[in-house]
Design a protein around this motif. Structure first.
Motif, PDB file in Angstrom:
ATOM      1  N   THR A  76       0.886  -1.113   0.100  1.00  0.00           N
ATOM      2  CA  THR A  76      -0.055  -0.087   0.024  1.00  0.00           C
ATOM      3  C   THR A  76       0.775   1.276   0.166  1.00  0.00           C
ATOM      4  O   THR A  76       1.705   1.495   0.768  1.00  0.00           O
ATOM      5  N   VAL A  77       0.445   2.178  -0.974  1.00  0.00           N
ATOM      6  CA  VAL A  77       1.261   3.603  -1.157  1.00  0.00           C
ATOM      7  C   VAL A  77       0.484   4.562  -0.963  1.00  0.00           C
ATOM      8  O   VAL A  77      -0.662   4.538  -1.385  1.00  0.00           O
ATOM      9  N   VAL A  78       0.802   5.630  -0.172  1.00  0.00           N
ATOM     10  CA  VAL A  78      -0.122   6.801   0.196  1.00  0.00           C
ATOM     11  C   VAL A  78       0.747   7.792  -0.393  1.00  0.00           C
ATOM     12  O   VAL A  78       1.697   8.191   0.271  1.00  0.00           O
ATOM     13  N   ASP A  79       0.348   8.565  -1.406  1.00  0.00           N
ATOM     14  CA  ASP A  79       1.035   9.841  -1.673  1.00  0.00           C
ATOM     15  C   ASP A  79       2.413   9.405  -1.934  1.00  0.00           C
ATOM     16  O   ASP A  79       3.250  10.358  -1.498  1.00  0.00           O
ATOM     17  N   GLY A  80       2.648   8.424  -2.690  1.00  0.00           N
ATOM     18  CA  GLY A  80       4.202   7.998  -2.896  1.00  0.00           C
ATOM     19  C   GLY A  80       4.973   7.337  -1.864  1.00  0.00           C
ATOM     20  O   GLY A  80       6.096   6.721  -1.975  1.00  0.00           O
ATOM     21  N   GLU A  81       4.445   7.175  -0.652  1.00  0.00           N
ATOM     22  CA  GLU A  81       5.269   6.823   0.587  1.00  0.00           C
ATOM     23  C   GLU A  81       4.560   5.218   0.749  1.00  0.00           C
ATOM     24  O   GLU A  81       3.263   5.080   1.028  1.00  0.00           O
ATOM     25  N   ILE A  82       5.298   4.138   1.071  1.00  0.00           N
ATOM     26  CA  ILE A  82       5.119   2.816   1.190  1.00  0.00           C
ATOM     27  C   ILE A  82       4.605   2.886   2.810  1.00  0.00           C
ATOM     28  O   ILE A  82       5.264   3.309   3.608  1.00  0.00           O
ATOM     29  N   LYS A  83       3.427   2.593   2.875  1.00  0.00           N
ATOM     30  CA  LYS A  83       2.809   2.407   4.103  1.00  0.00           C
ATOM     31  C   LYS A  83       2.620   1.069   4.972  1.00  0.00           C
ATOM     32  O   LYS A  83       2.763   0.757   6.120  1.00  0.00           O
ATOM     33  N   ARG A  84       2.450  -0.018   3.835  1.00  0.00           N
ATOM     34  CA  ARG A  84       2.182  -1.443   4.490  1.00  0.00           C
ATOM     35  C   ARG A  84       2.821  -2.269   3.274  1.00  0.00           C
ATOM     36  O   ARG A  84       2.572  -1.965   2.031  1.00  0.00           O
ATOM     37  N   LYS A  85       3.729  -3.557   3.864  1.00  0.00           N
ATOM     38  CA  LYS A  85       3.848  -4.497   2.728  1.00  0.00           C
ATOM     39  C   LYS A  85       3.443  -5.753   3.268  1.00  0.00           C
ATOM     40  O   LYS A  85       3.726  -6.117   4.596  1.00  0.00           O
ATOM     41  N   GLY A  86       2.926  -6.586   2.550  1.00  0.00           N
ATOM     42  CA  GLY A  86       2.777  -8.198   2.716  1.00  0.00           C
ATOM     43  C   GLY A  86       1.192  -8.252   3.333  1.00  0.00           C
ATOM     44  O   GLY A  86       1.058  -9.412   3.707  1.00  0.00           O
ATOM     45  N   SER A  87       0.631  -7.300   3.560  1.00  0.00           N
ATOM     46  CA  SER A  87      -0.811  -7.527   4.100  1.00  0.00           C
ATOM     47  C   SER A  87      -1.587  -6.058   3.646  1.00  0.00           C
ATOM     48  O   SER A  87      -1.035  -5.166   3.428  1.00  0.00           O
ATOM     49  N   TYR A  88      -2.848  -6.268   3.547  1.00  0.00           N
ATOM     50  CA  TYR A  88      -3.836  -5.268   3.383  1.00  0.00           C
ATOM     51  C   TYR A  88      -3.884  -4.377   4.741  1.00  0.00           C
ATOM     52  O   TYR A  88      -3.985  -4.704   5.795  1.00  0.00           O
ATOM     53  N   LEU A  94      -7.367   2.803   5.781  1.00  0.00           N
ATOM     54  CA  LEU A  94      -7.776   3.426   4.606  1.00  0.00           C
ATOM     55  C   LEU A  94      -8.432   4.679   5.166  1.00  0.00           C
ATOM     56  O   LEU A  94      -8.340   5.520   4.288  1.00  0.00           O
ATOM     57  N   ALA A  95      -9.417   4.770   5.979  1.00  0.00           N
ATOM     58  CA  ALA A  95     -10.094   5.736   6.221  1.00  0.00           C
ATOM     59  C   ALA A  95      -9.301   7.072   6.799  1.00  0.00           C
ATOM     60  O   ALA A  95      -9.246   7.907   6.129  1.00  0.00           O
ATOM     61  N   ASN A  96      -8.388   6.819   7.626  1.00  0.00           N
ATOM     62  CA  ASN A  96      -7.328   7.784   8.000  1.00  0.00           C
ATOM     63  C   ASN A  96      -6.504   8.274   7.055  1.00  0.00           C
ATOM     64  O   ASN A  96      -6.462   9.689   6.895  1.00  0.00           O
ATOM     65  N   TRP A  97      -5.892   7.548   6.139  1.00  0.00           N
ATOM     66  CA  TRP A  97      -5.085   8.090   5.124  1.00  0.00           C
ATOM     67  C   TRP A  97      -5.991   8.842   4.141  1.00  0.00           C
ATOM     68  O   TRP A  97      -5.468   9.439   3.237  1.00  0.00           O
ATOM     69  N   SER A  98      -7.095   8.615   3.802  1.00  0.00           N
ATOM     70  CA  SER A  98      -8.172   9.233   2.995  1.00  0.00           C
ATOM     71  C   SER A  98      -8.756  10.440   3.421  1.00  0.00           C
ATOM     72  O   SER A  98      -9.463  11.253   3.035  1.00  0.00           O
TER      73      SER A  98
END
Length: 125
Positions: A76-88, A94-98
């Motif tokens: 998962t990438v948020v505005d070009g920054e990797i936030k999570r790897k290997g799991s959803y 998702l709500a906070n990031w949006s």
């Protein structure tokens, strides 16, 4: 507005997910992304096979997959920054990031539940 991108091993378009037994996490993320999109949030989902050019354009994602294989996905990438790897990410992540609060998340999911009866298995709960 923030952009959330999920780099997935594969995207399944059938209502039941991939293969004969749908993974609950894949169904959850698909439902959550649909709800966020309907609220005007910018969320994108790419499959490794279906969107290989998108994976190749993102150097960080491409390097992670090259080093670790498909086991590193989803990413998962948020505005070009990797936030999570290997799991959803969680629904709250998702709500906070949006830019949504927890209360807004609950309201969005309730709205989605009322408009999409699949939450209840076909009939409204």
């Amino acid at each position: 507005m923030k952009t959330i991108e999920i780099y997935d091993p594969e995207i399944c378009n059938s209502g039941n997910g991939c293969g004969s037994g749908a993974d609950r996490e894949v169904l959850r993320i698909k439902t959550m992304l649909r709800a966020l999109t309907s609220e005007g949030k910018k969320v994108l989902r790419y499959g490794l096979i279906e969107n290989s050019e998108v994976f190749a354009r993102n150097k960080e994602v491409s390097e992670i997959v090259s080093k670790n294989g498909k086991s590193a996905l989803p990413i998962t990438v948020v505005d070009g920054e990797i936030k999570r790897k290997g799991s959803y990410p969680s629904n709250l992540d998702l709500a906070n990031w949006s830019g949504m609060t927890q209360d807004e998340l609950v309201m969005m999911l309730m709205k989605a539940k009322m408009t999409n009866r699949s939450f209840c298995g076909g009939d409204c709960c």
